[in-house]
Scaffold this motif. Sequence first.
Motif, mmCIF file in Angstrom:
data_model
loop_
_atom_site.group_PDB
_atom_site.id
_atom_site.type_symbol
_atom_site.label_atom_id
_atom_site.label_comp_id
_atom_site.label_asym_id
_atom_site.label_seq_id
_atom_site.Cartn_x
_atom_site.Cartn_y
_atom_site.Cartn_z
ATOM 1 N N GLN A 27 0.827 -1.200 0.000
ATOM 2 C CA GLN A 27 0.000 0.000 0.000
ATOM 3 C C GLN A 27 0.866 1.256 0.000
ATOM 4 O OE1 GLN A 27 -2.631 -0.429 3.338
ATOM 5 N NE2 GLN A 27 -4.085 -1.695 2.219
ATOM 6 N N LEU A 28 1.984 1.209 0.713
ATOM 7 C CA LEU A 28 2.903 2.347 0.714
ATOM 8 C C LEU A 28 3.634 2.463 -0.612
ATOM 9 C CD1 LEU A 28 4.427 1.990 4.307
ATOM 10 C CD2 LEU A 28 2.673 3.581 3.550
ATOM 11 N N LEU A 29 4.016 1.322 -1.185
ATOM 12 C CA LEU A 29 4.725 1.355 -2.466
ATOM 13 C C LEU A 29 3.844 1.905 -3.586
ATOM 14 C CD1 LEU A 29 6.700 -2.029 -2.473
ATOM 15 C CD2 LEU A 29 7.626 0.274 -2.230
ATOM 16 N N ALA A 30 2.532 1.714 -3.469
ATOM 17 C CA ALA A 30 1.627 2.233 -4.497
ATOM 18 C C ALA A 30 1.682 3.750 -4.570
ATOM 19 C CB ALA A 30 0.202 1.774 -4.213
ATOM 20 N N MET A 31 2.063 4.394 -3.460
ATOM 21 C CA MET A 31 2.191 5.851 -3.467
ATOM 22 C C MET A 31 3.516 6.311 -4.054
ATOM 23 S SD MET A 31 0.717 6.837 0.295
ATOM 24 C CE MET A 31 0.993 8.583 -0.077
ATOM 25 N N ILE A 32 4.509 5.418 -4.054
ATOM 26 C CA ILE A 32 5.862 5.795 -4.484
ATOM 27 C C ILE A 32 6.160 5.300 -5.895
ATOM 28 C CG2 ILE A 32 8.313 5.620 -3.896
ATOM 29 C CD1 ILE A 32 7.441 5.051 -1.000
ATOM 30 N N VAL A 33 5.754 4.055 -6.187
ATOM 31 C CA VAL A 33 6.062 3.430 -7.476
ATOM 32 C C VAL A 33 4.845 3.549 -8.390
ATOM 33 C CG1 VAL A 33 6.838 1.338 -8.624
ATOM 34 C CG2 VAL A 33 7.601 1.833 -6.285
ATOM 35 N N PRO A 34 4.923 4.319 -9.474
ATOM 36 C CA PRO A 34 3.756 4.482 -10.362
ATOM 37 C C PRO A 34 3.290 3.175 -10.980
ATOM 38 C CG PRO A 34 5.416 6.175 -10.795
ATOM 39 C CD PRO A 34 6.043 5.175 -9.889
ATOM 40 N N ARG A 35 4.227 2.257 -11.253
ATOM 41 C CA ARG A 35 3.854 0.999 -11.898
ATOM 42 C C ARG A 35 2.913 0.184 -11.010
ATOM 43 N NH1 ARG A 35 1.923 -1.658 -15.881
ATOM 44 N NH2 ARG A 35 2.499 -3.876 -15.913
ATOM 45 N N ILE A 36 3.189 0.138 -9.706
ATOM 46 C CA ILE A 36 2.323 -0.608 -8.787
ATOM 47 C C ILE A 36 0.951 0.057 -8.703
ATOM 48 C CG2 ILE A 36 2.023 -1.337 -6.387
ATOM 49 C CD1 ILE A 36 4.999 -1.666 -6.182
ATOM 50 N N GLU A 37 0.921 1.386 -8.741
ATOM 51 C CA GLU A 37 -0.362 2.091 -8.731
ATOM 52 C C GLU A 37 -1.180 1.774 -9.974
ATOM 53 O OE1 GLU A 37 -2.075 6.662 -8.186
ATOM 54 O OE2 GLU A 37 0.065 6.282 -8.498
ATOM 55 N N GLU A 38 -0.506 1.666 -11.118
ATOM 56 C CA GLU A 38 -1.205 1.312 -12.351
ATOM 57 C C GLU A 38 -1.769 -0.102 -12.277
ATOM 58 O OE1 GLU A 38 1.540 1.860 -15.505
ATOM 59 O OE2 GLU A 38 1.646 4.056 -15.300
ATOM 60 N N ILE A 39 -0.998 -1.020 -11.679
ATOM 61 C CA ILE A 39 -1.465 -2.404 -11.550
ATOM 62 C C ILE A 39 -2.699 -2.465 -10.656
ATOM 63 C CG2 ILE A 39 -0.855 -4.693 -10.660
ATOM 64 C CD1 ILE A 39 2.001 -4.162 -11.542
ATOM 65 N N GLN A 40 -2.719 -1.671 -9.579
ATOM 66 C CA GLN A 40 -3.876 -1.659 -8.699
ATOM 67 C C GLN A 40 -5.135 -1.186 -9.406
ATOM 68 O OE1 GLN A 40 -2.753 0.689 -5.265
ATOM 69 N NE2 GLN A 40 -2.137 -1.120 -4.125
ATOM 70 N N LYS A 41 -4.982 -0.341 -10.438
ATOM 71 C CA LYS A 41 -6.132 0.190 -11.167
ATOM 72 C C LYS A 41 -6.634 -0.764 -12.249
ATOM 73 C CE LYS A 41 -4.775 5.047 -10.578
ATOM 74 N NZ LYS A 41 -4.390 6.307 -11.273
ATOM 75 N N GLU A 42 -5.950 -1.910 -12.435
ATOM 76 C CA GLU A 42 -6.328 -2.830 -13.507
ATOM 77 C C GLU A 42 -7.512 -3.717 -13.143
ATOM 78 O OE1 GLU A 42 -2.863 -5.009 -14.545
ATOM 79 O OE2 GLU A 42 -1.833 -3.292 -15.464
#
Length: 426
Positions: free
Chosen positions: A86-101
């Motif tokens: 959850q913290l990495l989603a704020m720092i790493v854009p790629r993980i945030e994009e994966i969460q939106k899939e």
Amino acid sequence: MWNTLTQAWRVKEVRNGLLFVIAMMVIFRVAANIPLPGIDLVALRSFFEANQLLGLLNVFSGGTMSNFSIVALGVGPYITASIVFQLLAMIVPRIEEIQKEGESGQKRISQWTRLLTVPLSVVQSLALLSIMRNSSFPILTTQEPLYIMMLIACVTAGTMFLVWLGELITERKVGNGISLLIFAGIVSGLPSTVSRFFATYDSSQWMTVVLYAAAAIAMVAGIVFVSEGQRNVPVQYARQSRSLSGTGNGGVTSSLPLRVNMTGVIPIIFAVSMLLFPSVLAQFFAQARTPAVANAANWLLLTLQNQTVYGVLYFLFVVGFTFFYATIVFQPERVAENLQKQGGFIPGIRPGAQTASYLLSVVERITLGGAVFLGFVAVTPVIAQAMTGSTTVNVDGTSLLIVVAVVIESIKQIESQITMRSYDVY
């Protein structure tokens, strides 16, 4: 609640789900009472009773740490891994994009979380064993490297076994599996607590018992009130409707619910970790050859054992992490962007940046009350012991918070399952 459970028992799918959850909890409690060899359980329990921070970790593990069973760490490493992503989603854009899939993205994140749980289990079990080795209690009967490796392997495998059980429970859609396992661990310790109380009960303590019972009832009511409390922000959606006479403009009024406590018990886990980390380091350096390092480590251990210092730091950490985690759970910029894309707006507030700023101010105001309440719940045992001086009877606010939150969440999921089955019938 009882009416909901009665209705759930009449629906075959929900009833089977509840029976399955009960069976998994029984398996969990059986595993939690299978101790690993080479552990002095009497010394281990005395060690946990003398250390409040480890006692809190024992709560989050579901009571398995005090037995040092094959599932000693409980689901703690999995919770830590979930927080890390959850913290990495704020720092790493790629993980945030994966969460939106959507569902596929969530499956990938879940797989990565399980993979990260393994090394975290190894690290946490090694740290716990190191603390036990450096303690004044003779907990480990042997300290051979092969024996230590065996303990780490068993505890890591036990954690992954509990993660698997938790996912099986979650699939039944009658509650969150990980939360229900922690709930089962807390509730299972209630009979032993009651028996210890009656074994040491004195008739002169009746007033203290009454006050504790009243405090527990008031705290449960407060937890329910805060957990269910929310601020409904009005939202207007623009809509065009065409009639026979021409085109008319209309709108749909809705609301955006903002919960007072949108972080759950995660800030308490953060606070416990922050308080435990310096204690672990101090344990390592308490017997250092350099006098200055050893004196500093011993001073830190004595300082953290002070009830006043411990309570103040614990309260401040919980309040601070509540605000921090609320910004992770609720992102006003993203919410404002989604509202603008859907044609929604808050009356009197311009879409875009002003909407995000307004939502942030609302969240900060309502989170302040939730953060202070959460901090008060966390330090309730410290306050109670300072006021009464009694250690035989206590009100563990953190345990009450977890139990009440899990019950509310499970009842809501059961109600949704009953409602869905009712629509299927009609």
